[in-house]
Design a protein around this motif. Structure first.
Motif, PDB file in Angstrom:
ATOM      1  N   PRO A  72       6.379  10.810  16.475  1.00 24.43           N
ATOM      2  CA  PRO A  72       5.768  10.738  17.970  1.00 24.43           C
ATOM      3  C   PRO A  72       5.027   9.336  17.401  1.00 24.43           C
ATOM      4  O   PRO A  72       5.367   9.093  16.333  1.00 24.43           O
ATOM      5  CB  PRO A  72       4.654  11.719  17.919  1.00 24.43           C
ATOM      6  N   PRO A  73       5.101   8.451  18.903  1.00 24.30           N
ATOM      7  CA  PRO A  73       4.090   6.860  18.829  1.00 24.30           C
ATOM      8  C   PRO A  73       2.819   7.307  17.271  1.00 24.30           C
ATOM      9  O   PRO A  73       3.088   6.406  16.574  1.00 24.30           O
ATOM     10  CB  PRO A  73       4.188   6.790  20.100  1.00 24.30           C
ATOM     11  N   ALA A  74       2.735   8.692  17.474  1.00 24.90           N
ATOM     12  CA  ALA A  74       1.022   8.263  16.801  1.00 24.90           C
ATOM     13  C   ALA A  74       1.138   8.732  15.251  1.00 24.90           C
ATOM     14  O   ALA A  74      -0.062   7.977  14.331  1.00 24.90           O
ATOM     15  CB  ALA A  74      -0.436  10.037  17.115  1.00 24.90           C
ATOM     16  N   LEU A  75       2.106   8.703  15.243  1.00 22.22           N
ATOM     17  CA  LEU A  75       2.243   9.527  13.477  1.00 22.22           C
ATOM     18  C   LEU A  75       3.167   7.756  13.105  1.00 22.22           C
ATOM     19  O   LEU A  75       3.480   7.609  11.694  1.00 22.22           O
ATOM     20  CB  LEU A  75       3.302  10.514  12.986  1.00 22.22           C
ATOM     21  N   GLN A  76       3.598   6.513  14.268  1.00 22.17           N
ATOM     22  CA  GLN A  76       4.166   5.320  13.420  1.00 22.17           C
ATOM     23  C   GLN A  76       3.450   4.900  12.788  1.00 22.17           C
ATOM     24  O   GLN A  76       2.931   3.596  13.316  1.00 22.17           O
ATOM     25  CB  GLN A  76       5.296   5.268  14.613  1.00 22.17           C
ATOM     26  N   SER A  77       3.137   4.831  11.445  1.00 18.30           N
ATOM     27  CA  SER A  77       1.725   4.635  10.631  1.00 18.30           C
ATOM     28  C   SER A  77       1.902   4.576   9.363  1.00 18.30           C
ATOM     29  O   SER A  77       1.779   5.492   9.232  1.00 18.30           O
ATOM     30  CB  SER A  77       0.275   4.806  10.853  1.00 18.30           C
ATOM     31  N   ALA A  78       1.213   3.246   8.689  1.00 14.32           N
ATOM     32  CA  ALA A  78       1.136   3.725   6.888  1.00 14.32           C
ATOM     33  C   ALA A  78       0.415   4.567   6.535  1.00 14.32           C
ATOM     34  O   ALA A  78       0.956   4.963   5.768  1.00 14.32           O
ATOM     35  CB  ALA A  78       0.705   2.215   6.971  1.00 14.32           C
ATOM     36  N   TRP A  79      -0.739   5.117   7.740  1.00 16.05           N
ATOM     37  CA  TRP A  79      -1.377   6.076   7.100  1.00 16.05           C
ATOM     38  C   TRP A  79      -1.180   7.654   6.674  1.00 16.05           C
ATOM     39  O   TRP A  79      -1.675   8.359   6.591  1.00 16.05           O
ATOM     40  CB  TRP A  79      -2.801   5.816   7.734  1.00 16.05           C
ATOM     41  N   LEU A  80       0.781   7.249   7.747  1.00 13.23           N
ATOM     42  CA  LEU A  80       0.497   8.763   7.534  1.00 13.23           C
ATOM     43  C   LEU A  80       0.868   8.919   5.278  1.00 13.23           C
ATOM     44  O   LEU A  80       0.859   9.918   5.724  1.00 13.23           O
ATOM     45  CB  LEU A  80       2.437   8.811   8.220  1.00 13.23           C
ATOM     46  N   VAL A  81       1.654   7.927   5.308  1.00 11.49           N
ATOM     47  CA  VAL A  81       2.168   7.570   4.145  1.00 11.49           C
ATOM     48  C   VAL A  81       1.024   8.037   3.006  1.00 11.49           C
ATOM     49  O   VAL A  81       1.108   9.324   2.196  1.00 11.49           O
ATOM     50  CB  VAL A  81       2.759   6.496   3.622  1.00 11.49           C
ATOM     51  N   ILE A  82      -0.037   7.754   3.606  1.00  5.34           N
ATOM     52  CA  ILE A  82      -1.702   7.742   2.373  1.00  5.34           C
ATOM     53  C   ILE A  82      -2.102   8.813   2.478  1.00  5.34           C
ATOM     54  O   ILE A  82      -2.289   9.981   1.698  1.00  5.34           O
ATOM     55  CB  ILE A  82      -1.963   6.913   3.101  1.00  5.34           C
ATOM     56  N   HIS A  83      -2.065   9.288   4.303  1.00  6.66           N
ATOM     57  CA  HIS A  83      -3.428  10.167   4.751  1.00  6.66           C
ATOM     58  C   HIS A  83      -2.739  11.790   4.147  1.00  6.66           C
ATOM     59  O   HIS A  83      -3.654  12.221   3.489  1.00  6.66           O
ATOM     60  CB  HIS A  83      -3.835  10.115   5.716  1.00  6.66           C
ATOM     61  N   VAL A  84      -0.982  11.412   4.653  1.00  5.99           N
ATOM     62  CA  VAL A  84      -0.974  13.333   4.439  1.00  5.99           C
ATOM     63  C   VAL A  84      -0.419  13.306   3.152  1.00  5.99           C
ATOM     64  O   VAL A  84      -0.919  14.579   2.164  1.00  5.99           O
ATOM     65  CB  VAL A  84       0.319  13.517   5.546  1.00  5.99           C
ATOM     66  N   PHE A  85      -0.551  12.235   2.377  1.00 10.56           N
ATOM     67  CA  PHE A  85       0.212  12.963   0.908  1.00 10.56           C
ATOM     68  C   PHE A  85      -1.279  13.181   0.041  1.00 10.56           C
ATOM     69  O   PHE A  85      -0.996  13.898  -0.962  1.00 10.56           O
ATOM     70  CB  PHE A  85       0.808  11.220   0.045  1.00 10.56           C
ATOM     71  N   VAL A  86      -2.648  12.202   0.165  1.00  8.39           N
ATOM     72  CA  VAL A  86      -3.998  12.473  -0.396  1.00  8.39           C
ATOM     73  C   VAL A  86      -3.933  13.476   0.066  1.00  8.39           C
ATOM     74  O   VAL A  86      -4.781  14.338  -1.200  1.00  8.39           O
ATOM     75  CB  VAL A  86      -4.650  11.587   0.259  1.00  8.39           C
ATOM     76  N   ALA A  87      -3.964  14.518   1.228  1.00 10.89           N
ATOM     77  CA  ALA A  87      -4.574  15.636   1.347  1.00 10.89           C
ATOM     78  C   ALA A  87      -3.587  16.533   0.597  1.00 10.89           C
ATOM     79  O   ALA A  87      -4.001  18.006   0.466  1.00 10.89           O
ATOM     80  CB  ALA A  87      -4.138  15.590   2.711  1.00 10.89           C
ATOM     81  N   SER A  88      -2.216  16.468   0.838  1.00 15.62           N
ATOM     82  CA  SER A  88      -0.987  17.549  -0.052  1.00 15.62           C
ATOM     83  C   SER A  88      -1.708  17.395  -1.554  1.00 15.62           C
ATOM     84  O   SER A  88      -1.721  18.330  -2.430  1.00 15.62           O
ATOM     85  CB  SER A  88      -0.106  17.201  -0.089  1.00 15.62           C
ATOM     86  N   LEU A  89      -1.698  16.445  -2.227  1.00 15.36           N
ATOM     87  CA  LEU A  89      -2.422  16.184  -3.553  1.00 15.36           C
ATOM     88  C   LEU A  89      -3.384  16.381  -3.562  1.00 15.36           C
ATOM     89  O   LEU A  89      -3.678  17.595  -4.722  1.00 15.36           O
ATOM     90  CB  LEU A  89      -2.057  14.731  -3.872  1.00 15.36           C
ATOM     91  N   GLY A  90      -5.384  16.657  -2.759  1.00 20.73           N
ATOM     92  CA  GLY A  90      -5.471  17.674  -3.137  1.00 20.73           C
ATOM     93  C   GLY A  90      -5.814  18.864  -2.799  1.00 20.73           C
ATOM     94  O   GLY A  90      -5.969  19.776  -3.967  1.00 20.73           O
ATOM     95  N   THR A  91      -4.717  19.555  -1.852  1.00 22.71           N
ATOM     96  CA  THR A  91      -4.884  21.019  -1.716  1.00 22.71           C
ATOM     97  C   THR A  91      -4.048  21.406  -3.127  1.00 22.71           C
ATOM     98  O   THR A  91      -4.220  22.858  -3.513  1.00 22.71           O
ATOM     99  CB  THR A  91      -4.029  21.036  -0.466  1.00 22.71           C
TER     100      THR A  91
END
Length: 342
Positions: free
Chosen positions: A182-201
């Motif tokens: 989706p357009p809102a996910l087309q960002s470099a923050w998808l790489v950073i934000h979700v990966f770090v959240a997964s690592l914290g989990t």
């Protein structure tokens, strides 16, 4: 999942072996080694729940070498094996097989995750199915890395069991084909934000396992002898509740650092995508709730002296909130973060 199932069985067999060895009066180290002809466990009298339980713990674990810090190399930092030079020891084949199967399963799942990303021509965590795969890969990966520094292989049954459940749920309920972002996910923050959240989990999952075992161990150490439900024999081969609590605290602190970055990065990304840093969306609220729970856990333990079962319960509540955020909020609550792909 089949390979993880083999690992789960091997780790479970190791726990069964520990119970048998402790019942026979042999000392079993955290690393799975068995020292024969060590001191037999002292029987705890019905009224000696305090000093008697501590003496039984000391006798069952035998002679423990000096314990190093959390990030020190080598399994002896949590090991309960004997240092008696005249004792004969034998390593646990089931424990070694459990670690080997876990490593093979991790490599297979990591390969599948990478291939999913190649097929989608993007990072493989844009929907619930992909996030489940990436998240479980990181849980297993963190576990494998940590056991090279501290011997926590006794957590193998919990880790592989949790991963099997999460993968089973995602395969049955969350699977979707590759689709464009989706357009809102087309960002470099998808790489950073979700990966770090997964690592914290992943670190929170390890801390949850340690806290759950700490609760059982604390109960075992403090209860009056004779309550058979809590007398899990293999627990005598594991570190005491204080050591488990310290390890859980350190692991959860690492997870909290990653989660703090997740919260900040999510706000920055929200401003880029929707023009505001915070909008009280359901996902934003639950991410903040998780942060508050773990911040309270760290603060209460560090400044208010919340030790023992109270700190363990807080850590368990925190991970329950993580699972709720992952399995309920992402699927059943609709809002700006409804990207489950279902």
């Amino acid at each position: 999942m089949a390979v993880y199932a083999f690992a789960f069985i091997a780790f479970a067999l190791d726990l069964a072996r520990r119970s048998a060895q402790v019942g026979a009066g042999n000392a079993v180290g955290v690393d799975g080694s068995v020292t024969v002809n060590e001191r037999v466990l002292e029987k705890v009298g019905a009224g000696a729940a305090g000093a008697g339980a501590e003496a039984a713990e000391s006798a069952s674990v035998a002679t423990t070498p000096a314990r190093a810090g959390f990030f020190s190399r080598g399994g002896n930092s949590v090991s309960g094996g004997s240092s008696d030079g005249g004792s004969t020891t034998k390593r646990s084949l089931s424990l070694r097989l459990g670690v080997a199967f876990t490593l093979i399963g991790f490599l297979l799942e990591a390969t599948a995750d990478v291939l999913r990303g190649i097929a989608a021509a993007r990072v493989p965590w844009a929907n619930m199915y992909e996030f489940s795969m990436t998240g479980t890969v990181l849980i297993v990966g963190v576990f494998l890395i940590v056991i090279t520094r501290v011997d926590l292989r006794f957590l193998g049954t919990f880790i592989t069991g949790l991963v099997l459940i999460l993968l089973g749920i995602s395969t049955v309920n969350y699977y979707v084909g590759v689709s464009p972002l989706p357009p809102a996910l087309q960002s470099a923050w998808l790489v950073i934000h979700v990966f770090v959240a997964s690592l914290g989990t992943a670190f929170f999952a390890l801390g949850f396992a340690l806290s759950a075992i700490q609760l059982v161990q604390y109960r075992r150490e403090s209860i009056v002898a004779g309550a058979k439900f809590w007398r899990l024999k293999f627990m005598a081969s594991l570190p005491d509740s204080t050591r488990l609590e310290n390890l859980a605290y350190r692991v959860n602190i690492v997870g909290f650092v990653f989660w703090t970055f997740t919260l900040i990065a999510g706000a920055v990304w929200a401003e880029r995508a929707w023009g505001r840093y915070w909008g009280w969306d359901t996902k934003e609220v639950w991410t903040f709730i998780i942060w508050v729970i773990y911040a309270g856990y760290i603060h209460a333990r560090a400044t208010r002296g919340w030790r023992g079962s109270r700190s363990a319960v807080l850590a368990i509540i925190g991970f329950a909130a993580v699972l709720f955020n992952f399995g309920i909020v992402n699927v059943f609550f609709h809002g700006l973060h409804s990207y489950s792909g279902l």
